[in-house]
Design a protein around this motif. Structure first.
Motif, PDB file in Angstrom:
ATOM      1  N   UNK A 118       0.819  -1.207   0.000  1.00 33.38           N
ATOM      2  CA  UNK A 118       0.000   0.000   0.000  1.00 33.38           C
ATOM      3  C   UNK A 118       0.857   1.263   0.000  1.00 33.38           C
ATOM      4  N   UNK A 119       2.033   1.163   0.601  1.00 35.84           N
ATOM      5  CA  UNK A 119       2.941   2.303   0.649  1.00 35.84           C
ATOM      6  C   UNK A 119       4.357   1.769   0.686  1.00 35.84           C
ATOM      7  N   UNK A 120       5.252   2.369  -0.067  1.00 37.09           N
ATOM      8  CA  UNK A 120       6.638   1.921  -0.099  1.00 37.09           C
ATOM      9  C   UNK A 120       7.535   2.933   0.582  1.00 37.09           C
ATOM     10  N   UNK A 121       8.623   2.436   1.136  1.00 37.94           N
ATOM     11  CA  UNK A 121       9.614   3.301   1.746  1.00 37.94           C
ATOM     12  C   UNK A 121      10.688   3.681   0.752  1.00 37.94           C
ATOM     13  N   UNK A 122      11.650   4.417   1.231  1.00 37.91           N
ATOM     14  CA  UNK A 122      12.726   4.860   0.348  1.00 37.91           C
ATOM     15  C   UNK A 122      13.578   3.682  -0.100  1.00 37.91           C
ATOM     16  N   UNK A 123      13.709   2.679   0.762  1.00 35.78           N
ATOM     17  CA  UNK A 123      14.502   1.500   0.454  1.00 35.78           C
ATOM     18  C   UNK A 123      13.597   0.270   0.456  1.00 35.78           C
ATOM     19  N   UNK A 124      14.027  -0.769  -0.251  1.00 38.21           N
ATOM     20  CA  UNK A 124      13.224  -1.975  -0.379  1.00 38.21           C
ATOM     21  C   UNK A 124      12.931  -2.620   0.966  1.00 38.21           C
ATOM     22  N   UNK A 125      13.847  -2.447   1.927  1.00 33.67           N
ATOM     23  CA  UNK A 125      13.682  -3.068   3.249  1.00 33.67           C
ATOM     24  C   UNK A 125      12.838  -2.235   4.194  1.00 33.67           C
ATOM     25  N   UNK A 126      12.241  -1.164   3.719  1.00 34.35           N
ATOM     26  CA  UNK A 126      11.559  -0.239   4.627  1.00 34.35           C
ATOM     27  C   UNK A 126      10.047  -0.229   4.440  1.00 34.35           C
ATOM     28  N   UNK A 127       9.484  -1.351   4.020  1.00 36.73           N
ATOM     29  CA  UNK A 127       8.037  -1.473   3.974  1.00 36.73           C
ATOM     30  C   UNK A 127       7.525  -1.855   5.358  1.00 36.73           C
ATOM     31  N   UNK A 128       6.475  -1.203   5.813  1.00 35.17           N
ATOM     32  CA  UNK A 128       5.932  -1.485   7.144  1.00 35.17           C
ATOM     33  C   UNK A 128       4.860  -2.570   7.072  1.00 35.17           C
ATOM     34  N   UNK A 129       4.573  -3.151   8.226  1.00 38.59           N
ATOM     35  CA  UNK A 129       3.509  -4.146   8.302  1.00 38.59           C
ATOM     36  C   UNK A 129       2.176  -3.539   7.882  1.00 38.59           C
ATOM     37  N   UNK A 130       1.974  -2.306   8.212  1.00 35.62           N
ATOM     38  CA  UNK A 130       0.734  -1.634   7.806  1.00 35.62           C
ATOM     39  C   UNK A 130       0.611  -1.608   6.286  1.00 35.62           C
ATOM     40  N   UNK A 131       1.724  -1.343   5.593  1.00 35.98           N
ATOM     41  CA  UNK A 131       1.668  -1.266   4.132  1.00 35.98           C
ATOM     42  C   UNK A 131       1.499  -2.643   3.502  1.00 35.98           C
ATOM     43  N   UNK A 132       2.052  -3.682   4.124  1.00 37.81           N
ATOM     44  CA  UNK A 132       1.855  -5.045   3.617  1.00 37.81           C
ATOM     45  C   UNK A 132       0.391  -5.446   3.790  1.00 37.81           C
ATOM     46  N   UNK A 133      -0.147  -5.221   4.992  1.00 40.39           N
ATOM     47  CA  UNK A 133      -1.555  -5.540   5.231  1.00 40.39           C
ATOM     48  C   UNK A 133      -2.477  -4.716   4.327  1.00 40.39           C
ATOM     49  N   UNK A 134      -2.084  -3.484   4.060  1.00 36.58           N
ATOM     50  CA  UNK A 134      -2.910  -2.623   3.218  1.00 36.58           C
ATOM     51  C   UNK A 134      -3.086  -3.159   1.816  1.00 36.58           C
ATOM     52  N   UNK A 135      -2.154  -3.979   1.369  1.00 40.35           N
ATOM     53  CA  UNK A 135      -2.274  -4.640   0.064  1.00 40.35           C
ATOM     54  C   UNK A 135      -2.865  -6.035   0.206  1.00 40.35           C
ATOM     55  N   UNK A 136      -2.438  -6.774   1.241  1.00 43.73           N
ATOM     56  CA  UNK A 136      -2.822  -8.180   1.369  1.00 43.73           C
ATOM     57  C   UNK A 136      -4.285  -8.367   1.770  1.00 43.73           C
TER      58      UNK A 136
END
Length: 457
Positions: A118-136
């Motif tokens: 749902x939202x990406x961070x500046x780096x590939x390793x900086x996705x939050x659980x909220x952003x993963x759930x927001x897509x999943x």
């Protein structure tokens, strides 16, 4: 049966309550694990991220598939097939919410959907659980009853940098992280990583300079207590745990859990500040290679704890076995289905493990019978001895090198390690140890360049 594989990147087993951690970092995961099948001894055959996930999805070890480093320059060997490709061919709707497909081309294979977070961070390793759930979660709610799926979810919260929301920051810490009486983090000033994590800055302190940003947000000039940063790792875990509870609740509310196999894993763990390795995942010590693994079949009524040793190559084989898909002969993993069904197979492997790393350090290790021998293929920038031997039951922190005191055993394990590498080379049609052939990863070489320029030694 639907399949959901959830990876909690960089989560060491020792920081979960279900694996004995004394802090209440993971109540929701622990509750799930209580009713699941938990594998107490899951170990990675190669670290860090890219070697391990290549093993996870291929069912083949690094000596075979050839990915022995993170961000290396070599491709996966021809002919390697991934579980998601076989599941897709068998009619499964395969989908992932992960940054892996953006890292290396072979991680793109087999996914019918590569769902952006749902939202990406500046780096590939900086996705939050909220952003993963927001897509999943919307994707899961949109599933049709006859749509059998394999979903891979990849959570990164406990990977550096540790920036949990502010309300979590002091959940596992009290005191002054910048106190002059605290000195456990001061040795980091002389670490090559300090050049990037303390002094170098990007415009947000998002990765480069992240510890300096952490200090600023804690209201101190400099962090002196390493335990404060450990607490931030735990805070990230607690934050992630709450979003995993949200995910599991959705599976229950939608009825999907009634026909879905759920497995939690991690690719590797994390050193806190043991062995002079500060908050990173290099070094073939147990905090890095001992990872959590627990899974639940639909309708499983009671939890089980399995002490037999399992590995990441077992995951692909298990998923295929679960789906009734033929497992290729090249996959060396063993199906965990018997354990999941409450059986105890007599012909399971012993506790011996050959594992490697070639990102920041070029090393092999043999873990067997309570001992671990770590052998370097080249000098590392920590200036560690070329061979290390530890007796893990009496020295779980791996702090007492027994190479001289137990020289005969060290030599025997050294010979066995080399024999296993040689046998593997012959078996997989190789002539040169891939660690030697490929050399240290580019990021490891950059550390060496810094060491030379700064006259670190």
């Amino acid at each position: 049966m639907n399949i959901i594989l959830i990876s909690l990147d960089t989560l060491t087993a020792g920081h979960l309550g279900s694996y004995g951690y004394w802090k209440n970092t993971s109540p929701n995961l622990d509750k799930f694990a209580e009713g699941a099948t938990l594998f107490e001894n899951c170990f990675a055959p190669g670290i860090p991220t890219q070697p391990c996930y290549t093993t996870t999805f291929s069912g083949r070890v690094p000596l075979d598939h050839g990915i022995v480093a993170h961000s290396g320059t070599f491709d996966v060997r021809p002919g390697v097939v991934f579980a998601q490709e076989l599941l897709a061919d068998a009619g499964y709707h395969t989908a992932c919410v992960s940054s892996l497909p953006k890292m290396k081309p072979w991680f793109k294979r087999g996914w019918k959907e590569d769902i952006p977070p749902a939202k990406t961070g500046r780096y590939l390793q900086m996705m939050t659980a909220e952003s993963i759930n927001g897509a999943a979660i919307p994707w899961l709610k949109d599933r049709k009853p006859d749509d059998s799926f394999f979903l891979f979810l990849h959570y990164w919260d406990v990977h550096t940098p540790y920036f949990a929301p502010m309300e979590y920051r002091n959940r596992f810490y009290s005191g002054d992280p910048g106190s002059a009486d605290m000195t456990s983090f001061l040795p980091f000033d002389k670490d090559p990583f300090a050049e990037w994590w303390l002094r170098a800055k990007d415009d947000q302190g998002a990765f480069s300079g992240w510890i300096s940003r952490l200090a600023h947000e804690a209201g101190v000039e400099k962090i002196t207590d390493a335990e404060y940063i450990v607490a931030q790792y735990d805070a990230e875990l607690a934050y992630m745990d709450e979003y995993l509870a949200e995910l599991l609740n959705v599976l229950k509310e939608t009825g999907l859990e009634e026909d879905t196999f759920i497995m939690f894993m991690a690719d590797h763990g994390e050193e806190m500040y043991e062995h002079g390795i500060f908050f990173d995942h290099h070094g073939l010590y147990d905090p890095n290679i001992h990872t959590p693994l627990f899974a639940k079949l639909p309708g499983q009524a009671e939890g089980r704890r399995i002490s037999r040793h399992v590995r990441h190559e077992d995951i692909a084989v298990t998923l295929l076995d679960l789906a009734g898909v033929d497992v290729p002969d090249e996959m060396e993993g063993m199906s965990l289905i018997p354990f999941l069904r409450g059986e105890s197979p007599d012909d399971w492997r012993d506790d011996s493990l050959l594992t490697e790393e070639n990102s920041w350090m070029s090393k092999w290790a043999l873990r067997k019978g309570g001992f671990k021998l770590i052998k370097a293929r080249a000098k590392d920038w920590h200036n560690y001895p070329p061979r290390e031997l530890y007796h893990i039951p009496s020295d779980p922190g791996e702090t007492h090198n027994l190479v001289e005191a137990e020289s005969k055993l060290a030599d025997e394990m050294d010979a066995e390690l080399e024999a296993r590498v040689s046998e593997g080379l012959k078996k997989y049609g190789r002539t040169v140890d891939p660690i030697i052939e490929q050399g240290l990863s580019p990021m490891g070489l950059r550390a060496w360049d810094w060491i030379k320029q700064s006259k670190y030694w």
